[in-house]
Enzyme design. Sequence first.
Site, PDB file in Angstrom:
ATOM      1  N   CYS A  83     -61.107   4.078   3.709  1.00 60.78           N
ATOM      2  CA  CYS A  83     -61.317   5.232   2.829  1.00 60.78           C
ATOM      3  C   CYS A  83     -61.921   6.345   3.676  1.00 60.78           C
ATOM      4  O   CYS A  83     -61.799   6.331   4.899  1.00 60.78           O
ATOM      5  CB  CYS A  83     -62.176   4.872   1.616  1.00 60.78           C
ATOM      6  SG  CYS A  83     -63.882   4.427   1.990  1.00 60.78           S
ATOM      7  N   ALA A  84     -62.552   7.310   3.060  1.00 60.06           N
ATOM      8  CA  ALA A  84     -63.011   8.471   3.822  1.00 60.06           C
ATOM      9  C   ALA A  84     -64.097   8.104   4.831  1.00 60.06           C
ATOM     10  O   ALA A  84     -64.030   8.486   6.001  1.00 60.06           O
ATOM     11  CB  ALA A  84     -63.511   9.559   2.879  1.00 60.06           C
TER      12      ALA A  84
END
Length: 364
Positions: free
Chosen positions: A97-98
Amino acid sequence: MQDRQKAQDYRALLLADTPLIDVRAPIEFEQGAMPGAINLPLMIDDERAAVGTCYKRQGADAALALGHRLVCGDIRQQRLEAWKAAYQRFPNGYLCCARGGQRSHIVQRWLQETGIDCPLIEGGYKALRQTAIQATWQLAQKPILLIGGCTGSGKTQLVRQQPNGVDLEGLARHRGSSFGRTLNPQLSQASFENKLAVELLKINARQTLKRWVLEDEGRTIGANHLPECLRERMAQAPIAVVEDPFALRLERLREEYFIRMHHDFTHAYGDEAGWQAYSEYLHHGLFAIRRRLGLQRFAELTDTLDRALAEQLSSGSTDGHMAWLVPLLNEYYDPMYRYQLEKKAANIVFRGTWQEVANWLKAQ
């Protein structure tokens, strides 16, 4: 849980083309992703925006609760099945994810509940992105040799033949000129930079590298621009210039732009739609430089292009295209490149035909 539960050896991951199950929202993925990543979001764009607004107004707990309400029931199950299928297809893959935070941990936990232990990237995409930026800066410090020459000189082919050659135009999915686009859309700037970094890492890992061989490019290749650290090094680099006969350059351009592009368009879209797309592609390339040509000259060359297309459609001959390509080279592309090259004349270390430059490179 597997030993590779979390990953911090980011360079090794990039070098190995490690499959990434990227659970960020589509808009984040489009702005920048790593090569080989597939986007299977935990939340789509609207859901992510709603959770973000909730976080700002009501805090983390309320935002997390909203996220679980938005991704539940059939939606949750559909996304879970997609993640399971991706992991079964790429059992050596990682969740990403980020920043390696809530989203990848939530997906990891949901997969664990089905019996799948899928590791995640600690630090997420941001950590991989920083690794890519740092790698490009570090590897750009190695010596660079540029291959120059007018349009149609076969520079890209020459670069591709070098074990230490980096095909910048291939990475950018664009050949640099107003006619340079390919059927594959260009990547976002960040994705292009990431892909370039991985290519540099791979070539550097394969051999004892004395220098890079690159094509002499401007700051931009289509919509992508070269990282400034690389561009600064290229501006000071020695240049080997290919000087092939004009007729040979024309034949290369005929093959690349009129034969191969026509084939690629018709192969992708069928005969009728492919022809229309091919025609629009050539017209768009000419239209893009209309102001530099002057509107009267642009109109004249457009008429000639239309006649050439009609001839190619009726007989298959590409000869008619020479009537607008030759003046375009003589009046626009060649003078422009020679002017740019003249400003770097002190950097030129060799001139010769394509074969002579190829032989010179082997001897270095």
